[in-house]
Design a protein around this motif. Structure first.
Motif, PDB file in Angstrom:
ATOM      1  N   VAL A 124       0.839  -1.197   0.000  1.00  0.00           N
ATOM      2  CA  VAL A 124       0.000   0.000   0.000  1.00  0.00           C
ATOM      3  C   VAL A 124       0.874   1.247   0.000  1.00  0.00           C
ATOM      4  N   GLY A 125       1.955   1.209   0.777  1.00  0.00           N
ATOM      5  CA  GLY A 125       2.877   2.338   0.766  1.00  0.00           C
ATOM      6  C   GLY A 125       3.458   2.591  -0.607  1.00  0.00           C
ATOM      7  N   ALA A 126       3.862   1.508  -1.272  1.00  0.00           N
ATOM      8  CA  ALA A 126       4.425   1.639  -2.626  1.00  0.00           C
ATOM      9  C   ALA A 126       3.379   2.153  -3.607  1.00  0.00           C
ATOM     10  N   ALA A 127       2.121   1.721  -3.441  1.00  0.00           N
ATOM     11  CA  ALA A 127       1.052   2.176  -4.328  1.00  0.00           C
ATOM     12  C   ALA A 127       0.835   3.683  -4.179  1.00  0.00           C
ATOM     13  N   TYR A 128       0.818   4.169  -2.930  1.00  0.00           N
ATOM     14  CA  TYR A 128       0.632   5.610  -2.726  1.00  0.00           C
ATOM     15  C   TYR A 128       1.852   6.403  -3.183  1.00  0.00           C
ATOM     16  N   GLU A 129       3.019   5.822  -3.054  1.00  0.00           N
ATOM     17  CA  GLU A 129       4.210   6.545  -3.513  1.00  0.00           C
ATOM     18  C   GLU A 129       4.231   6.670  -5.034  1.00  0.00           C
ATOM     19  N   ALA A 130       3.808   5.601  -5.716  1.00  0.00           N
ATOM     20  CA  ALA A 130       3.855   5.595  -7.182  1.00  0.00           C
ATOM     21  C   ALA A 130       2.579   6.110  -7.827  1.00  0.00           C
ATOM     22  N   GLY A 131       1.493   6.221  -7.035  1.00  0.00           N
ATOM     23  CA  GLY A 131       0.210   6.589  -7.625  1.00  0.00           C
ATOM     24  C   GLY A 131      -0.397   5.438  -8.386  1.00  0.00           C
ATOM     25  N   GLY A 189      -3.141   2.957  -8.761  1.00  0.00           N
ATOM     26  CA  GLY A 189      -4.504   2.656  -8.334  1.00  0.00           C
ATOM     27  C   GLY A 189      -5.068   3.625  -7.318  1.00  0.00           C
ATOM     28  N   VAL A 190      -4.271   4.585  -6.891  1.00  0.00           N
ATOM     29  CA  VAL A 190      -4.690   5.611  -5.925  1.00  0.00           C
ATOM     30  C   VAL A 190      -4.013   6.920  -6.315  1.00  0.00           C
ATOM     31  N   ASP A 191      -4.521   8.012  -5.760  1.00  0.00           N
ATOM     32  CA  ASP A 191      -3.840   9.287  -5.977  1.00  0.00           C
ATOM     33  C   ASP A 191      -2.496   9.263  -5.252  1.00  0.00           C
ATOM     34  N   LYS A 192      -1.465   9.755  -5.909  1.00  0.00           N
ATOM     35  CA  LYS A 192      -0.143   9.783  -5.303  1.00  0.00           C
ATOM     36  C   LYS A 192      -0.174  10.630  -4.037  1.00  0.00           C
ATOM     37  N   ASP A 193       0.364  10.065  -2.955  1.00  0.00           N
ATOM     38  CA  ASP A 193       0.328  10.754  -1.666  1.00  0.00           C
ATOM     39  C   ASP A 193       1.526  10.266  -0.855  1.00  0.00           C
ATOM     40  N   LEU A 194       2.592  11.052  -0.833  1.00  0.00           N
ATOM     41  CA  LEU A 194       3.821  10.621  -0.177  1.00  0.00           C
ATOM     42  C   LEU A 194       3.680  10.539   1.337  1.00  0.00           C
ATOM     43  N   THR A 195       2.846  11.406   1.908  1.00  0.00           N
ATOM     44  CA  THR A 195       2.634  11.352   3.357  1.00  0.00           C
ATOM     45  C   THR A 195       1.966  10.045   3.756  1.00  0.00           C
ATOM     46  N   THR A 196       0.980   9.627   2.979  1.00  0.00           N
ATOM     47  CA  THR A 196       0.312   8.349   3.238  1.00  0.00           C
ATOM     48  C   THR A 196       1.259   7.184   2.982  1.00  0.00           C
ATOM     49  N   ALA A 197       2.103   7.309   1.967  1.00  0.00           N
ATOM     50  CA  ALA A 197       3.096   6.268   1.689  1.00  0.00           C
ATOM     51  C   ALA A 197       4.011   6.074   2.888  1.00  0.00           C
ATOM     52  N   VAL A 198       4.479   7.178   3.463  1.00  0.00           N
ATOM     53  CA  VAL A 198       5.351   7.100   4.641  1.00  0.00           C
ATOM     54  C   VAL A 198       4.630   6.418   5.793  1.00  0.00           C
ATOM     55  N   MET A 199       3.363   6.746   5.999  1.00  0.00           N
ATOM     56  CA  MET A 199       2.598   6.148   7.091  1.00  0.00           C
ATOM     57  C   MET A 199       2.571   4.628   6.983  1.00  0.00           C
ATOM     58  N   TRP A 200       2.324   4.119   5.768  1.00  0.00           N
ATOM     59  CA  TRP A 200       2.260   2.672   5.589  1.00  0.00           C
ATOM     60  C   TRP A 200       3.644   2.039   5.643  1.00  0.00           C
ATOM     61  N   TYR A 201       4.646   2.718   5.123  1.00  0.00           N
ATOM     62  CA  TYR A 201       6.017   2.197   5.241  1.00  0.00           C
ATOM     63  C   TYR A 201       6.421   2.069   6.713  1.00  0.00           C
ATOM     64  N   ILE A 202       6.019   3.043   7.530  1.00  0.00           N
ATOM     65  CA  ILE A 202       6.350   2.990   8.952  1.00  0.00           C
ATOM     66  C   ILE A 202       5.717   1.764   9.604  1.00  0.00           C
ATOM     67  N   LYS A 203       4.456   1.501   9.274  1.00  0.00           N
ATOM     68  CA  LYS A 203       3.770   0.344   9.858  1.00  0.00           C
ATOM     69  C   LYS A 203       4.497  -0.953   9.508  1.00  0.00           C
TER      70      LYS A 203
END
Length: 210
Positions: free
Chosen positions: A98-105, A107-121
């Motif tokens: 999910v983090g990679a999906a948000y980082e790359a955009g 299937g979802v809107d690109k959102d680096l803050t959300t990507a970081v959140m999932w990477y942290i988890k």
């Protein structure tokens, strides 16, 4: 510094058999047989049943099947749907995905803050690829405030799990840090302990591309 990108890899076990069979008959061995003998229609039925029952591994596996188009037509929206459900249920590979999906955009809107959140988890559960990518995010200030000490900490942890990419990143980053900063990062890495989700399955590091 470089990140780790990977397609969602089917790892660990496939834990079900056809939904037309009594749930008492489900065994890991039967499900493995369906998938690894390329009986994808049967494997899909098994995985879908268990995924809807709330099993995180099956939710992750179902996302993989939708991503690869095995036993079902490819569907990016359903890939993200089931990947997110697995991630919310504590599955570390899904959290990384999910983090990679948000980082790359993807299937979802690109959102680096959300990507970081999932990477942290995922990183907090010891996921080496997530730790590597999180280190890069901290090192570059992507989706989070730039913090070289935090970046080096995550690189050290990923490197200790065998990630050559994280080891190289740590070497490059350390060249631009003071001795005191390096010592602080190393102390943080030494004191770190994984925090596993109660319902998460631990996954082998062999699923991570190094």
């Amino acid at each position: 510094m470089t990140k780790i990108f990977q397609c969602f890899a089917l790892v660990s076990c496939l834990c079900l058999v056809s939904a037309t069979i009594s749930s008492a008959a489900y065994t890991q061995q039967q499900c493995d047989k369906f998938y690894f003998s390329a009986q994808y229609d049967e494997a899909f039925q098994c995985i879908e049943f268990m995924a809807t029952e709330g099993d995180p591994q099956s939710q992750f596996n179902l996302a993989v099947l939708y991503h690869l188009g095995q036993g079902v037509e490819k569907d990016t929206s359903k890939t993200i749907l089931w990947l997110t459900r697995a991630a919310e249920n504590g599955h570390p590979n899904a959290q990384f995905g999910v983090g990679a999906a948000y980082e790359a955009g993807f299937g979802v809107d690109k959102d680096l803050t959300t990507a970081v959140m999932w990477y942290i988890k995922a990183a907090n559960q010891g996921h080496a690829a997530a730790q590597t990518n999180l280190g890069v995010m901290y090192g570059n200030g992507e989706g989070v405030e730039r913090n070289s000490i935090e970046a080096l900490k995550w690189f050290r942890l990923a490197a200790s799990s065998g990630s050559d990419k994280a080891k190289r990143n740590a070497e490059v980053l350390a060249e631009h840090m003071s001795h005191e900063e390096i010592l602080e990062a190393d102390a943080m890495a030494a004191a770190w302990e994984p925090v596993f989700a109660d319902n998460a399955n631990s996954l082998p590091n062999s699923s991570v591309r190094k």
